[in-house]
Design an enzyme around this catalytic site. Structure first.
Site, PDB file in Angstrom:
ATOM      1  CD  GLU A 291     -30.758  54.681 -41.734  1.00 36.83           C
ATOM      2  OE1 GLU A 291     -31.430  55.619 -41.286  1.00 36.83           O
ATOM      3  OE2 GLU A 291     -31.194  53.527 -41.885  1.00 36.83           O
ATOM      4  N   GLY A 385     -34.508  56.103 -41.328  1.00 42.14           N
ATOM      5  CA  GLY A 385     -33.871  56.728 -42.480  1.00 42.14           C
ATOM      6  C   GLY A 385     -34.445  56.292 -43.806  1.00 42.14           C
TER       7      GLY A 385
END
Length: 501
Positions: A291, A385
């Site tokens: 990410e 995430g």
């Protein structure tokens, strides 16, 4: 306009420049506002500040949807005036957190890969009324070139009735070309994503947008409010050392190639410290599919050890951001930013064989992980995430110091006070004490491995005592618990300020 023509290349849109106050006036009470931004990178700033001032005077609320956490000009500014009714999917701002934990703001904590598909399907409580997106340029066709993050911006632009572009002239035009934008559809016609290597590009370098949707362009020069990273401490160094030895053993056992598999690392100082530690390892030709791209990944590029990194946001320290801008042409060839529904996509994580490395607030002796709540009730930041990668990675590792608050809290407990990742999602736990490889183990085998290898010596005997008494009391049950005691460590801390006996 002459000095903006290189950034606003569509002549029709050159006539749509408005003030931040005019843009804020387009937003009505109760609207769902979707913005760019993932960590304090690439988020709109001037329009939210103007909106906060309007809310201060008129007293109304909106619902704020972002990619993840954002900077103070967005989250804090709106939270400070009581302007957010509901927030999703992730936050790190202290003012926002206080409003959530005091019941003044509703908060929906979501897996980050789920947000765009859920918004597309209409699962989040209505449509996207207005999208506010930071850009470094607008193309001849009216399409939006993002800045230092992508997040959910592409999906929000696709779904919004109205789009406001915040053109940030403080962001370099050289960012153009660094993005790879694709917006999948919904089942049963969702597109196949042909991404088989970290460096593959499967989309376009801009966010597609119809000219008619863009209601106004606000020119801004406010920089990203990136945050300093904590210095690498002794615990982080120890955890990195344990990780390197573990990965070396995996290579020797034939379970991993010499250059490892693509690395994923969560946001924050511990995660960055672990990546930074790989600079001094003997690993080379590394790749990253993650990410956030932090300072440690720039360190690996500078050391010639990282060949390519894919993410959805640049999240460096202030010094790291300066280094990135100063060497943008060199870094640009080794980096790509994608929508978070692609950077965190479960299918791609499984296909590429991600080594997932994330941090925990606490984990319990059976391998469950709490990554979001303090003492079970108060949200810290959110799941982010970590779940996207934990469930789908080839190898899933969680990191934590064994104790917190100068030893008053054991980060390994009999039972987590909140569970984000179950025992079925995790392969390896790492603290400064050591490594617990729990792959293929039963609950009681896992418990002994976690206690013996990861718990602090101060708490290790008590954890083992709990396990043995639970086994005896339950007749050797599969996952033995003393339910009256399972959360007693947390209760003791809340009552006395320490978990120590």
């Amino acid at each position: 306009m002459n000095n903006l023509s290189t950034r606003i290349r569509n002549t029709t849109l050159q006539e749509k420049i408005i003030s931040a106050e005019e843009a804020a006036s387009l937003i009505k009470a109760g609207m769902n506002i979707g913005t760019s931004g993932f960590t304090p990178s690439g988020y709109p700033k001037a329009v939210p500040l103007a909106l906060a001032e309007r809310i201060r005077q008129e007293k109304f609320t909106v619902n704020l949807w972002t990619g993840a956490s954002v900077g103070k000009e967005l989250d804090a500014a709106l939270a400070e005036v009581g302007g957010i009714a509901k927030r999703l999917p992730y936050q790190t701002n202290a003012v926002t957190r206080q409003a959530i934990n005091s019941g003044r703001m509703q908060y929906t904590d979501l897996h980050l890969s789920h947000v765009a598909p859920m918004a597309r399907a209409g699962f989040l409580g209505g449509k996207v009324d207005v999208a506010i997106v930071e850009a470094c340029a607008i193309t001849e066709g009216g399409h939006i070139v993002p800045t230092t993050s992508v997040g959910n911006a592409a999906a929000f632009v696709q779904l919004a009735d109205t789009v406001i572009v915040e053109l940030n002239v403080a962001q370099p035009l050289a960012l153009e070309g660094m993005h790879d934008i694709v917006t999948p559809g919904l089942p049963p016609v969702q597109a196949v994503l042909p991404l088989v290597n970290v460096a593959d590009r499967i989309g376009v370098p801009y966010i597609p947008c119809s000219i008619e949707k863009i209601a106004g362009i606000v020119v801004s020069d406010i920089p990203d409010d990136v945050r300093p990273l904590a210095a690498v401490d002794a615990d982080a160094k120890a955890m990195t050392g344990h990780l390197i030895k573990f990965l070396q053993a995996e290579i020797k056992a034939g379970r991993m190639p010499a250059n490892l598999l693509p690395l994923q690392s969560g946001v924050g100082s511990v995660a960055n410290a672990v990546i930074t530690g790989l600079v001094d390892s003997d690993f080379s030709n590394l790749t990253v599919y993650t990410e956030v791209i932090q300072d440690g990944m720039l360190d690996l590029i500078d050391a010639g050890k990282l060949t390519f990194a894919s993410g959805t946001a640049l999240t460096p320290s202030p010094q790291g951001l300066q280094r990135f801008y100063a060497n943008l042409d060199r870094y640009k060839d080794k980096l790509v930013l994608r929508p978070q529904e692609i950077s965190n996509h479960p299918e791609i994580a499984r296909r590429l064989g991600i080594i997932a490395m994330n941090t925990a607030i606490e984990f319990d002796i059976y391998g469950h992980v709490n990554s979001t709540h303090v003492m079970g009730s108060k949200i810290m930041n959110g799941i982010g995430g970590s779940g996207d990668f934990a469930r789908n990675g080839y190898l899933t590792c969680f990191f934590s110091s064994s104790v917190a608050k100068d030893g008053a809290i054991s980060c390994i407990v009999p039972m987590c006070s909140h569970i984000d990742h179950t025992e079925h999602d995790v392969d390896v736990f790492i603290t400064e004490q050591g490594v617990a490889d729990i792959r293929g183990l039963s609950p009681k085998e896992r418990a002994r491995k976690i206690i013996g290898n990861c718990a602090h010596p101060r708490y290790r005997p008590r954890l083992l005592d709990y396990l043995e008494r639970a086994e005896k009391a339950t007749g050797g049950a599969h996952t033995p618990h003393l339910l009256a005691e399972a959360l007693s460590w947390h209760c003791r801390f809340l009552e006395t300020g320490t978990m120590q006996f």
